[in-house]
Design a protein around this motif. Sequence first.
Motif, PDB file in Angstrom:
ATOM      1  N   ASP A   1     -14.533  18.857  -0.962  1.00 15.83           N
ATOM      2  CA  ASP A   1     -14.687  17.399  -0.901  1.00 15.83           C
ATOM      3  C   ASP A   1     -15.452  17.042   0.370  1.00 15.83           C
ATOM      4  N   ALA A   2     -16.712  16.641   0.206  1.00 10.78           N
ATOM      5  CA  ALA A   2     -17.547  16.360   1.381  1.00 10.78           C
ATOM      6  C   ALA A   2     -17.235  15.021   2.027  1.00 10.78           C
ATOM      7  N   ALA A   3     -16.583  14.112   1.309  1.00 13.15           N
ATOM      8  CA  ALA A   3     -16.261  12.776   1.839  1.00 13.15           C
ATOM      9  C   ALA A   3     -17.519  12.083   2.356  1.00 13.15           C
ATOM     10  N   GLY A   4     -18.591  12.172   1.569  1.00 10.74           N
ATOM     11  CA  GLY A   4     -19.875  11.621   1.993  1.00 10.74           C
ATOM     12  C   GLY A   4     -19.838  10.143   2.295  1.00 10.74           C
ATOM     13  N   ALA A   5     -19.092   9.389   1.506  1.00  8.65           N
ATOM     14  CA  ALA A   5     -19.024   7.941   1.740  1.00  8.65           C
ATOM     15  C   ALA A   5     -18.344   7.640   3.073  1.00  8.65           C
TER      16      ALA A   5
ATOM     17  N   VAL B   1     -23.807  25.994   1.390  1.00  7.39           N
ATOM     18  CA  VAL B   1     -24.363  25.714   0.065  1.00  7.39           C
ATOM     19  C   VAL B   1     -23.468  24.715  -0.663  1.00  7.39           C
ATOM     20  N   GLY B   2     -22.142  24.927  -0.556  1.00  8.44           N
ATOM     21  CA  GLY B   2     -21.197  24.019  -1.194  1.00  8.44           C
ATOM     22  C   GLY B   2     -21.230  22.628  -0.608  1.00  8.44           C
ATOM     23  N   LEU B   3     -21.360  22.534   0.706  1.00  4.97           N
ATOM     24  CA  LEU B   3     -21.400  21.223   1.364  1.00  4.97           C
ATOM     25  C   LEU B   3     -22.565  20.391   0.858  1.00  4.97           C
ATOM     26  N   PHE B   4     -23.764  20.962   0.891  1.00  7.60           N
ATOM     27  CA  PHE B   4     -24.929  20.165   0.511  1.00  7.60           C
ATOM     28  C   PHE B   4     -24.945  19.883  -0.991  1.00  7.60           C
ATOM     29  N   GLY B   5     -24.377  20.781  -1.771  1.00  6.97           N
ATOM     30  CA  GLY B   5     -24.227  20.500  -3.198  1.00  6.97           C
ATOM     31  C   GLY B   5     -23.262  19.351  -3.437  1.00  6.97           C
ATOM     32  N   ALA B   6     -22.146  19.351  -2.714  1.00  2.00           N
ATOM     33  CA  ALA B   6     -21.159  18.287  -2.861  1.00  2.00           C
ATOM     34  C   ALA B   6     -21.720  16.944  -2.418  1.00  2.00           C
ATOM     35  N   LEU B   7     -22.451  16.929  -1.307  1.00  2.00           N
ATOM     36  CA  LEU B   7     -23.042  15.672  -0.834  1.00  2.00           C
ATOM     37  C   LEU B   7     -24.029  15.113  -1.848  1.00  2.00           C
ATOM     38  N   ALA B   8     -24.805  16.003  -2.476  1.00  2.00           N
ATOM     39  CA  ALA B   8     -25.771  15.547  -3.488  1.00  2.00           C
ATOM     40  C   ALA B   8     -25.044  14.938  -4.684  1.00  2.00           C
ATOM     41  N   ARG B   9     -23.956  15.561  -5.097  1.00  2.00           N
ATOM     42  CA  ARG B   9     -23.193  15.030  -6.240  1.00  2.00           C
ATOM     43  C   ARG B   9     -22.553  13.691  -5.892  1.00  2.00           C
ATOM     44  N   GLU B  10     -22.229  13.511  -4.622  1.00  2.00           N
ATOM     45  CA  GLU B  10     -21.626  12.250  -4.187  1.00  2.00           C
ATOM     46  C   GLU B  10     -22.673  11.181  -3.858  1.00  2.00           C
TER      47      GLU B  10
ATOM     48  N   ALA C   1     -26.665  12.779  -0.168  1.00  2.00           N
ATOM     49  CA  ALA C   1     -27.346  14.024   0.182  1.00  2.00           C
ATOM     50  C   ALA C   1     -27.959  14.003   1.576  1.00  2.00           C
ATOM     51  N   HIS C   2     -28.295  12.830   2.067  1.00  2.00           N
ATOM     52  CA  HIS C   2     -29.039  12.749   3.337  1.00  2.00           C
ATOM     53  C   HIS C   2     -28.198  12.194   4.485  1.00  2.00           C
ATOM     54  N   VAL C   3     -26.883  12.165   4.322  1.00  2.00           N
ATOM     55  CA  VAL C   3     -26.043  11.586   5.366  1.00  2.00           C
ATOM     56  C   VAL C   3     -25.974  12.479   6.606  1.00  2.00           C
ATOM     57  N   LEU C   4     -26.251  13.758   6.438  1.00  2.00           N
ATOM     58  CA  LEU C   4     -26.275  14.683   7.560  1.00  2.00           C
ATOM     59  C   LEU C   4     -27.256  15.804   7.267  1.00  2.00           C
TER      60      LEU C   4
END
Length: 257
Positions: free
Chosen positions: A116-120, A150-159, A162-165
């Motif tokens: 869970d990247a918690a991108g928001a 790899v998992g982090l950036f994949g999770a951010l893209a799904r959320e 993708a460009h938050v970090l």
Amino acid sequence: MADVIDIVIVASAFGMDAVRAQGHLKCAEACRRAGAAGFEVRRELFADEADAAPQHLRALGGAIADLGLWSVFSTPAALYTADGRLDAAALRLSLVEASALGARFVKLQLGGFVHDAAGAAIAGQMQGSNVRLVVENGQLAEGGSLAQFVGLFGALAREEHAHVLGMTFDIGNWAWRDVAPLDAAAQLAPHVEYIHCKTTVGEGARRFPAAPAADDARFIAVLDRLPRDVPRGIEFPFDASRVEADATHYVKWLAAV
């Protein structure tokens, strides 16, 4: 026209004891004389916790800027806790400190990211900030795994964040995880915004950072696989008998290779 690559010198390249004894500003002055464009401040190398107070960071950041350098603020804090949750308090404090310094980047360790990247939530913390958040691959299993990044950036893209970090790609640190840096670069290059440049010598617990040799084809291949328009940081130790000559030499070499 040749590419202009910003070279950053990481404070630890001058020696951890020297930084703690002399302070970051002395190292930043040497960094400027060496011809670098940026200087990375390391929170763990402050001689006293009071050095991280906002007024002290503002004074240091102003003095670095007066030298004509931009800065990176590096903290050993991790973005995710050991159980995989976003550490919002650590991120918030890191942003406050980096903003006081006037840093271009704030660099954290990844920590225990799982899925869970918690991108928001990250985007909410970043709102109104002029500092760019980057996470670095570390030497430990937690926060140094290729699968985690790899998992982090994949999770951010799904959320849809993708460009938050972005990523600080440390070429040498992959050795501690037995990952070939070129393999990591092939998968992570689109996310890399800052590169820590070093190789390693030794094995296992007796492995240490080292300067790349001029003819190190594997190191150069990794640089070629990563974005050429991002800053490159010198994070290997300079020769204590010729620190400033070493710094000047490697700034020129790393900008041209």
